[in-house]
Enzyme design. Structure first.
Site, PDB file in Angstrom:
ATOM      1  N   GLY A  12      14.577   2.669   0.330  1.00 39.13           N
ATOM      2  CA  GLY A  12      13.719   3.139  -0.764  1.00 39.13           C
ATOM      3  C   GLY A  12      13.030   4.439  -0.409  1.00 39.13           C
ATOM      4  N   ALA A  14      13.294   7.530  -1.213  1.00 44.32           N
ATOM      5  CA  ALA A  14      12.937   8.531  -2.214  1.00 44.32           C
ATOM      6  C   ALA A  14      11.739   8.093  -3.057  1.00 44.32           C
ATOM      7  CB  ALA A  14      14.128   8.830  -3.125  1.00 44.32           C
ATOM      8  N   ILE A  17       6.257   5.215  -1.445  1.00 39.60           N
ATOM      9  CA  ILE A  17       5.891   4.855  -0.071  1.00 39.60           C
ATOM     10  C   ILE A  17       6.800   5.591   0.908  1.00 39.60           C
ATOM     11  CG2 ILE A  17       5.727   2.984   1.628  1.00 39.60           C
ATOM     12  CD1 ILE A  17       5.021   1.088  -0.678  1.00 39.60           C
ATOM     13  N   GLY A  18       8.096   5.637   0.598  1.00 37.26           N
ATOM     14  CA  GLY A  18       9.037   6.338   1.462  1.00 37.26           C
ATOM     15  C   GLY A  18       8.657   7.795   1.653  1.00 37.26           C
ATOM     16  N   ARG A  93       7.327  -4.092  -8.502  1.00 37.27           N
ATOM     17  CA  ARG A  93       6.370  -4.858  -9.310  1.00 37.27           C
ATOM     18  C   ARG A  93       5.518  -3.872 -10.086  1.00 37.27           C
ATOM     19  NH1 ARG A  93       1.216  -7.797  -6.723  1.00 37.27           N
ATOM     20  NH2 ARG A  93       0.411  -8.905  -8.539  1.00 37.27           N
ATOM     21  N   GLN A 113      21.280  -6.181   2.109  1.00 34.08           N
ATOM     22  CA  GLN A 113      20.788  -5.341   3.201  1.00 34.08           C
ATOM     23  C   GLN A 113      20.765  -6.111   4.522  1.00 34.08           C
ATOM     24  OE1 GLN A 113      17.103  -3.616   1.756  1.00 34.08           O
ATOM     25  NE2 GLN A 113      18.204  -2.169   0.460  1.00 34.08           N
ATOM     26  N   ASP A 160      -3.351  -5.190   4.355  1.00 32.14           N
ATOM     27  CA  ASP A 160      -4.481  -6.062   4.021  1.00 32.14           C
ATOM     28  C   ASP A 160      -5.495  -6.095   5.163  1.00 32.14           C
ATOM     29  OD1 ASP A 160      -3.078  -7.030   1.576  1.00 32.14           O
ATOM     30  OD2 ASP A 160      -1.744  -7.893   3.062  1.00 32.14           O
ATOM     31  N   HIS A 188       1.135 -11.995   1.610  1.00 33.50           N
ATOM     32  CA  HIS A 188       0.675 -10.691   1.119  1.00 33.50           C
ATOM     33  C   HIS A 188       0.607 -10.790  -0.405  1.00 33.50           C
ATOM     34  CE1 HIS A 188       0.037  -6.476   0.542  1.00 33.50           C
ATOM     35  NE2 HIS A 188       1.176  -6.326  -0.100  1.00 33.50           N
ATOM     36  N   SER A 244      -0.233   1.470  -4.308  1.00 34.43           N
ATOM     37  CA  SER A 244      -0.721   2.137  -3.101  1.00 34.43           C
ATOM     38  C   SER A 244       0.456   2.570  -2.241  1.00 34.43           C
ATOM     39  CB  SER A 244      -1.640   1.205  -2.316  1.00 34.43           C
ATOM     40  OG  SER A 244      -1.114  -0.107  -2.281  1.00 34.43           O
TER      41      SER A 244
END
Length: 333
Positions: A12, A14, A17-18, A93, A113, A160, A188, A244
């Site tokens: 992921g 692109a 977070i990546g 999500r 994967q 967290d 999580h 985030s």
């Protein structure tokens, strides 16, 4: 400078977070300022052009530690020879979505994967799952990569953990680096239990005092503090209209760095790991515990007292993980 580069996979890559994570890795935040890396970046075919743009930026940044970049939409090419895999990619999500809505899609992604890592990753590859539902995605990955030791598969609850440190730091107006040994138990998700019963703060005098004693407000610690940490991700989505990314990328680096290089003496961190039954948590769940790390291995901190309030919280999040596990396995049939 270390001679052999470490191959680090980001799936992921692109995505949000990546995009925040890969420059941190290339700059040495993940493995230290003397460790060269080769970045493997994987994303889905519709993101291929964006992924190539990320690769162009990595080249343009001229990171001294970055010894190569593999940017691909082919899972086998992405997984070949990797020493560390950070699994950020997943079905996202979105605001208002339940975790269970995305379960079946993520099961198929992580099954594929896992098979590629099983066949093509380097021996003793360490895997960190970030994409939600992180605990259960990690469990699925473990099922379909049986030759990867269970101790080498973990999921991210360090975000967290860091959120809990940040809340205590702000409440007490102390440097976050002076707060240690909070614990995130469980999933999580919004059932996680941020626990400060064993956490301490180092005062300017050098003395360490318990967080509970310094805060001196059990109603806040047992109420608003817990719900703030539990709901922080949702609060950020509401504020940014995006999840985030910066803090998640930073936490992923913290997680891997401590796992590989070790935790400071007397300090523990939170990692989602495969339960062995410690603290009466059902074995076979991917559950967040307090851990210490040494020589590339984590160990669950043992012997901590668990009061009645905490026991109920630990059990509640274990129940959710048991339900998630059952749902994920039903998606396999």
């Amino acid at each position: 400078m270390a001679s052999e580069p470490v191959r680090v996979l980001v799936t992921g890559a692109a995505g949000q977070i990546g995009y925040a994570l890969v420059p941190m890795i290339a700059r040495g935040v993940l493995l230290g300022s003397n460790q060269p890396v080769i970045l493997h970046m994987l994303d889905i075919p519709p993101a291929a052009e964006s992924l190539n743009g990320v690769k162009m930026e990595l080249v343009d940044a001229a990171f001294p530690l970055l010894k190569g970049v593999v940017a691909t939409t082919d899972v086998v090419e992405a997984c070949t020879g990797v020493n560390i895999a950070i699994m950020v990619g997943g079905f996202p999500r979105k605001e208002g979505m339940e975790r269970k809505d995305v379960m079946s899609k993520n099961v198929s992604i992580y099954k594929a994967q896992a098979s590629a890592l099983e066949k093509h990753a380097a021996a003793n590859c360490k895997v960190l799952v970030v994409a939600n539902p992180a605990n259960t995605n990690a469990l699925i990955l473990k099922e379909f990569a049986p030759s990867i030791p269970e101790k080498n598969i973990s999921c991210l609850t360090r975000l967290d953990h860091n959120r809990a440190l940040g809340q205590i730091s702000e409440r007490l107006n102390v440097q976050v680096s002076e707060v240690k040994n909070v614990i995130i138990w469980g999933n999580h998700s919004s059932t996680q239990y941020p626990d400060v019963n064993h956490a301490t703060v180092k005062l300017p005098s050098g003395e360490e005092k318990s967080v509970r004693e310094l805060v001196a407000d059990d109603a806040w610690l047992n109420g608003e503090f817990i719900s703030t940490v539990q709901q922080r991700g949702a609060a950020i989505i509401k504020a940014r209209k995006l999840s985030s990314a910066l803090s998640a990328a930073s936490a992923a680096c913290d997680h891997i760095r401590d796992w590989v290089l070790g935790t400071p003496e007397g300090t523990w961190v939170s990692m989602g790991v495969y339960s062995d039954g410690s603290y009466n948590v059902p074995a076979g769940l991917m559950y967040s515990f307090p851990v210490t790390c040494r020589n590339g291995e984590w160990s669950i901190v043992q012997g901590l007292s668990i009061d009645e309030f905490s026991r109920k919280k630990l059990d509640l999040t274990a129940e959710e993980l048991t339900e998630e596990k059952a749902l994920a396995y039903s998606c396999l049939s």
